[in-house]
Enzyme design. Structure first.
Site, PDB file in Angstrom:
ATOM      1  N   GLN A  96     -36.544  15.039   9.315  1.00 27.19           N
ATOM      2  CA  GLN A  96     -36.821  15.859   7.850  1.00 27.19           C
ATOM      3  C   GLN A  96     -37.713  15.442   7.163  1.00 27.19           C
ATOM      4  OE1 GLN A  96     -32.953  17.198   6.513  1.00 27.19           O
ATOM      5  NE2 GLN A  96     -32.561  18.080   8.448  1.00 27.19           N
ATOM      6  N   HIS A 127     -32.237  15.413   4.611  1.00 26.72           N
ATOM      7  CA  HIS A 127     -32.065  15.990   3.398  1.00 26.72           C
ATOM      8  C   HIS A 127     -32.611  15.342   2.278  1.00 26.72           C
ATOM      9  CE1 HIS A 127     -27.959  18.240   4.620  1.00 26.72           C
ATOM     10  NE2 HIS A 127     -28.959  18.177   5.548  1.00 26.72           N
ATOM     11  N   TYR A 172     -19.630  20.849  10.398  1.00 30.66           N
ATOM     12  CA  TYR A 172     -20.121  21.484  11.593  1.00 30.66           C
ATOM     13  C   TYR A 172     -19.041  21.260  12.653  1.00 30.66           C
ATOM     14  CZ  TYR A 172     -24.608  21.348   9.298  1.00 30.66           C
ATOM     15  OH  TYR A 172     -25.624  21.819   8.517  1.00 30.66           O
TER      16      TYR A 172
END
Length: 397
Positions: A109, A174, A289
């Protein structure tokens, strides 16, 4: 307004697909059964405005484009997560990469993230950007810098680092991160908490800038009226904390609005107040999750601020921008949010600070990373793909 040259160029551009109407949408089952704190906080009425959107590719060939700014002289600045910033002319011409951008960690990311024009850009040519900064070999940190953009868009000079997240860690996930100005000489920078069980706890720590909104003066110094300036052990730049991964932010009606990724369920729309604690990872409207509860297993508790709105299932929100233009008069004052999962564009109708209706648009377009409003009122979006594009959305005539 669009020039004649721009109008001619647009007619020559390919379209992504046939003009798209608003689509009927079913939200599906929740991941948790955590009750909202007030009725308008969750699952506002789904509406279908019936607006049909024509899609025009302004420029393609962008590698995971991340942030966009409309230039006052026409054209656009766009970042690519791989580490490139480019100028896109009004006719769609894509520049070579702009020189002067610092090295980034373009992994998972991480990479080059947001870009924003300084409030006095037309005089100073100053721009700001956020990125995943390499630190000590294998570590990364969300960082923000500023510099002067050349008149010909070829280079950025006088680059200054104004913010670096602390501590750096070896997890490229993140990062946040949006950059917003308040018009009073301050810049807000949003961060993420690097995702893992070990590091997400730092969102609650005031001696670290994980999962925070940071407020600085334009030169990177700390305003004396920040909420934690006089608190021993706290980093003075922190404005609010307890956030997960803020990828959307906008200064709207003199209030900072942010939107952040939740876990499995629990994406949040917030209005971060100075010193406010937004709960992550102690409380959340989502779950892990794995299906396990987050933190205390509660959605709220004393000492934590409530979100304005949350989603379950998620929309994976990225960019956000209130609509202000003439092309979509019925959407004036609505909030547009780009969605990564399931993708497309989310429109929220807001009344008295509450969400009263929600619409899903472009559900077949895939991941949308950012949303902006063009000078003529058209909606601009970035598609998040290896071969992504800047796309203009206008009403079908």
């Amino acid at each position: 307004m669009r020039s004649a040259a721009r109008a001619l160029a647009v007619t020559a551009l390919a379209t992504l697909a046939a003009p798209a109407a608003a689509q009927e949408f079913e939200r599906g089952p929740r991941n948790t059964d955590l009750a909202p704190a007030f009725p308008e906080q969750f699952r506002a009425k789904l509406v279908n405005s019936g607006v049909e959107l024509a899609q025009e590719i302004v420029a393609g060939g962008l590698e995971h484009p991340w942030g966009i700014e409309v230039l006052p002289e026409g054209g656009y600045l766009v970042t690519e997560r791989a580490g490139r910033m480019r100028h896109i002319a009004a006719d769609g011409t894509l520049s070579d990469p702009i020189a002067g951008v610092p090295d980034v960690v373009a992994l998972r990311q991480g990479g080059l993230l947001d870009v924003a024009l300084a409030p006095d850009f037309e005089d100073s040519r100053m721009i700001y950007w956020s990125y995943a900064k390499p630190v000590d070999g294998d570590k990364t940190a969300t960082a923000a810098a500023r510099g002067v953009l050349a008149e010909d868009y070829s280079a950025i000079t006088g680059v200054e680092l104004i913010f670096e997240q602390f501590p750096a860690v070896p997890v490229p996930a993140h990062f946040g991160s949006r950059i917003v100005f308040d018009g009073d000489g301050h810049v807000f920078i949003t961060t993420g908490e690097h995702f893992t069980e070990e590091y997400r706890q730092y969102a609650q720590d005031l001696d670290k800038t994980f999962g925070k909104v940071v407020r600085l003066n334009l030169d990177g110094s700390v305003p004396r009226d920040n909420p934690f300036v006089h608190q021993d052990g706290a980093i003075a730049s922190i404005w609010s904390y307890g956030h997960r991964n803020i990828q959307g932010a906008y200064m709207w009606n003199d209030q900072l609005w942010t939107i952040e990724h939740g876990p499995q369920g629990g994406d949040e729309l917030n209005i971060p107040e100075p010193g406010g604690n937004y709960g992550w990872p102690v409380v959340s409207y989502g779950q892990k999750y794995s299906g396990a509860p987050i933190g205390t297993g509660k959605a709220s508790a004393d000492g934590f601020e409530e979100p304005v709105y949350f989603w379950d299932p998620v929309i994976a929100p990225a960019g956000m921008h209130p609509y202000d233009g003439d092309m979509f008069p019925d959407w004036q004052g609505d909030l547009l949010i780009s969605s990564l999962t399931p993708g497309g564009l989310v429109r929220l109708e807001i009344a008295d600070g509450r969400v009263v209706a929600e619409e899903r648009l472009l559900m077949d377009i895939g991941r949308v990373r950012d949303v902006e409003i063009d000078a003529d009122g058209a909606i601009l979006i970035l598609t998040d793909r290896p071969d992504g594009a800047l796309v203009r959305l206008t009403p079908k005539e």
